[in-house]
Design a protein around this motif. Sequence first.
Motif, PDB file in Angstrom:
ATOM      1  N   MET A   1       0.911  -1.023  -0.057  1.00  0.00           N
ATOM      2  CA  MET A   1       0.061   0.094   0.024  1.00  0.00           C
ATOM      3  C   MET A   1       0.845   1.169   0.008  1.00  0.00           C
ATOM      4  O   MET A   1       1.808   1.240   0.729  1.00  0.00           O
ATOM      5  N   LYS A   2       0.468   2.304  -0.859  1.00  0.00           N
ATOM      6  CA  LYS A   2       1.093   3.416  -0.918  1.00  0.00           C
ATOM      7  C   LYS A   2       0.917   4.132   0.493  1.00  0.00           C
ATOM      8  O   LYS A   2       0.179   4.086   1.154  1.00  0.00           O
ATOM      9  N   LYS A   3       2.312   5.028   0.934  1.00  0.00           N
ATOM     10  CA  LYS A   3       2.201   5.703   2.027  1.00  0.00           C
ATOM     11  C   LYS A   3       0.987   7.043   1.846  1.00  0.00           C
ATOM     12  O   LYS A   3       0.981   7.343   0.987  1.00  0.00           O
ATOM     13  N   VAL A   4       0.342   6.944   3.027  1.00  0.00           N
ATOM     14  CA  VAL A   4      -0.681   8.110   2.880  1.00  0.00           C
ATOM     15  C   VAL A   4      -0.646   9.071   4.091  1.00  0.00           C
ATOM     16  O   VAL A   4      -0.206   8.797   5.238  1.00  0.00           O
ATOM     17  N   GLU A   5      -0.465  10.216   3.684  1.00  0.00           N
ATOM     18  CA  GLU A   5      -0.287  11.590   4.607  1.00  0.00           C
ATOM     19  C   GLU A   5      -1.452  12.602   4.834  1.00  0.00           C
ATOM     20  O   GLU A   5      -2.028  12.758   3.851  1.00  0.00           O
ATOM     21  N   ILE A   6      -1.798  12.836   5.803  1.00  0.00           N
ATOM     22  CA  ILE A   6      -3.011  13.646   6.067  1.00  0.00           C
ATOM     23  C   ILE A   6      -2.551  14.712   7.059  1.00  0.00           C
ATOM     24  O   ILE A   6      -2.241  14.474   8.100  1.00  0.00           O
ATOM     25  N   TYR A   7      -2.808  16.149   6.723  1.00  0.00           N
ATOM     26  CA  TYR A   7      -2.490  17.090   7.554  1.00  0.00           C
ATOM     27  C   TYR A   7      -3.886  17.555   8.338  1.00  0.00           C
ATOM     28  O   TYR A   7      -4.866  17.736   7.469  1.00  0.00           O
ATOM     29  N   THR A   8      -3.918  17.801   9.557  1.00  0.00           N
ATOM     30  CA  THR A   8      -5.295  17.907  10.230  1.00  0.00           C
ATOM     31  C   THR A   8      -4.952  18.952  11.177  1.00  0.00           C
ATOM     32  O   THR A   8      -3.963  19.353  11.532  1.00  0.00           O
ATOM     33  N   LYS A   9      -6.286  19.419  11.693  1.00  0.00           N
ATOM     34  CA  LYS A   9      -6.436  20.155  13.061  1.00  0.00           C
ATOM     35  C   LYS A   9      -7.193  19.372  13.914  1.00  0.00           C
ATOM     36  O   LYS A   9      -8.187  18.561  13.596  1.00  0.00           O
ATOM     37  N   PHE A  10      -6.913  19.614  15.159  1.00  0.00           N
ATOM     38  CA  PHE A  10      -7.676  18.973  16.186  1.00  0.00           C
ATOM     39  C   PHE A  10      -9.196  18.882  16.060  1.00  0.00           C
ATOM     40  O   PHE A  10      -9.762  18.031  16.432  1.00  0.00           O
ATOM     41  N   THR A  11      -9.975  20.023  15.922  1.00  0.00           N
ATOM     42  CA  THR A  11     -11.445  20.113  15.917  1.00  0.00           C
ATOM     43  C   THR A  11     -12.096  20.124  14.803  1.00  0.00           C
ATOM     44  O   THR A  11     -13.508  20.573  14.487  1.00  0.00           O
ATOM     45  N   CYS A  12     -11.175  19.567  13.557  1.00  0.00           N
ATOM     46  CA  CYS A  12     -11.780  19.664  12.222  1.00  0.00           C
ATOM     47  C   CYS A  12     -12.789  18.356  11.940  1.00  0.00           C
ATOM     48  O   CYS A  12     -12.099  17.210  12.046  1.00  0.00           O
ATOM     49  N   GLY A  13     -13.999  18.678  11.574  1.00  0.00           N
ATOM     50  CA  GLY A  13     -14.792  17.706  11.371  1.00  0.00           C
ATOM     51  C   GLY A  13     -14.510  16.940  10.026  1.00  0.00           C
ATOM     52  O   GLY A  13     -14.721  15.854   9.991  1.00  0.00           O
ATOM     53  N   PHE A  14     -13.994  17.830   8.976  1.00  0.00           N
ATOM     54  CA  PHE A  14     -13.593  17.188   7.668  1.00  0.00           C
ATOM     55  C   PHE A  14     -12.479  16.261   7.864  1.00  0.00           C
ATOM     56  O   PHE A  14     -12.505  15.064   7.228  1.00  0.00           O
ATOM     57  N   CYS A  15     -11.694  16.469   8.831  1.00  0.00           N
ATOM     58  CA  CYS A  15     -10.366  15.563   9.134  1.00  0.00           C
ATOM     59  C   CYS A  15     -10.945  14.348   9.703  1.00  0.00           C
ATOM     60  O   CYS A  15     -10.428  13.370   9.304  1.00  0.00           O
ATOM     61  N   HIS A  16     -11.788  14.553  10.727  1.00  0.00           N
ATOM     62  CA  HIS A  16     -12.168  13.248  11.372  1.00  0.00           C
ATOM     63  C   HIS A  16     -12.889  12.384  10.278  1.00  0.00           C
ATOM     64  O   HIS A  16     -12.852  11.214  10.220  1.00  0.00           O
ATOM     65  N   ARG A  17     -13.583  12.919   9.292  1.00  0.00           N
ATOM     66  CA  ARG A  17     -14.432  12.129   8.066  1.00  0.00           C
ATOM     67  C   ARG A  17     -13.343  11.424   7.243  1.00  0.00           C
ATOM     68  O   ARG A  17     -13.589  10.273   6.915  1.00  0.00           O
ATOM     69  N   ALA A  18     -12.317  12.127   7.063  1.00  0.00           N
ATOM     70  CA  ALA A  18     -11.271  11.699   5.873  1.00  0.00           C
ATOM     71  C   ALA A  18     -10.695  10.388   6.799  1.00  0.00           C
ATOM     72  O   ALA A  18     -10.517   9.389   6.034  1.00  0.00           O
ATOM     73  N   LYS A  19     -10.296  10.682   7.966  1.00  0.00           N
ATOM     74  CA  LYS A  19      -9.673   9.586   8.714  1.00  0.00           C
ATOM     75  C   LYS A  19     -10.439   8.363   9.115  1.00  0.00           C
ATOM     76  O   LYS A  19      -9.967   7.312   8.830  1.00  0.00           O
ATOM     77  N   SER A  20     -11.899   8.618   9.109  1.00  0.00           N
ATOM     78  CA  SER A  20     -12.731   7.516   9.220  1.00  0.00           C
ATOM     79  C   SER A  20     -12.701   6.773   7.885  1.00  0.00           C
ATOM     80  O   SER A  20     -12.761   5.500   8.296  1.00  0.00           O
ATOM     81  N   LEU A  21     -12.974   7.245   6.922  1.00  0.00           N
ATOM     82  CA  LEU A  21     -13.000   6.720   5.701  1.00  0.00           C
ATOM     83  C   LEU A  21     -11.670   5.679   5.268  1.00  0.00           C
ATOM     84  O   LEU A  21     -11.879   4.366   5.079  1.00  0.00           O
ATOM     85  N   LEU A  22     -10.479   6.484   5.626  1.00  0.00           N
ATOM     86  CA  LEU A  22      -9.348   5.829   5.551  1.00  0.00           C
ATOM     87  C   LEU A  22      -9.168   4.652   6.572  1.00  0.00           C
ATOM     88  O   LEU A  22      -8.768   3.387   6.067  1.00  0.00           O
TER      89      LEU A  22
END
Length: 85
Positions: free
Chosen positions: A1-22
């Motif tokens: 699997m390719k390396k996946v990197e994600i830049y986030t902020k603590f209270t970000c709902g969109f970040c949570h959604r992306a991390k949940s999908l992954l």
Amino acid sequence: MKKVEIYTKFTCGFCHRAKSLLSGKGVTFDEYDITMGGPKREEMLERSGGGSTVPQIFIGGEHIGGSDDLAALERAGKLDAMLAD
């Protein structure tokens, strides 16, 4: 699997959604929390071509975009192929 990197902020709902999908797909990823700014925020801006919203997602070093872009790849059936080596 390719390396996946994600830049986030603590209270970000969109970040949570992306991390949940992954995570739901069993994908491990490197997460860079830029809540307080710093060098990782500058790195994100440079790598994403100025993208200042979070999340900013990279697969195999390729800039994917944000949460909506990731979800669109999944809906189109393209995400699994992007993640594969």
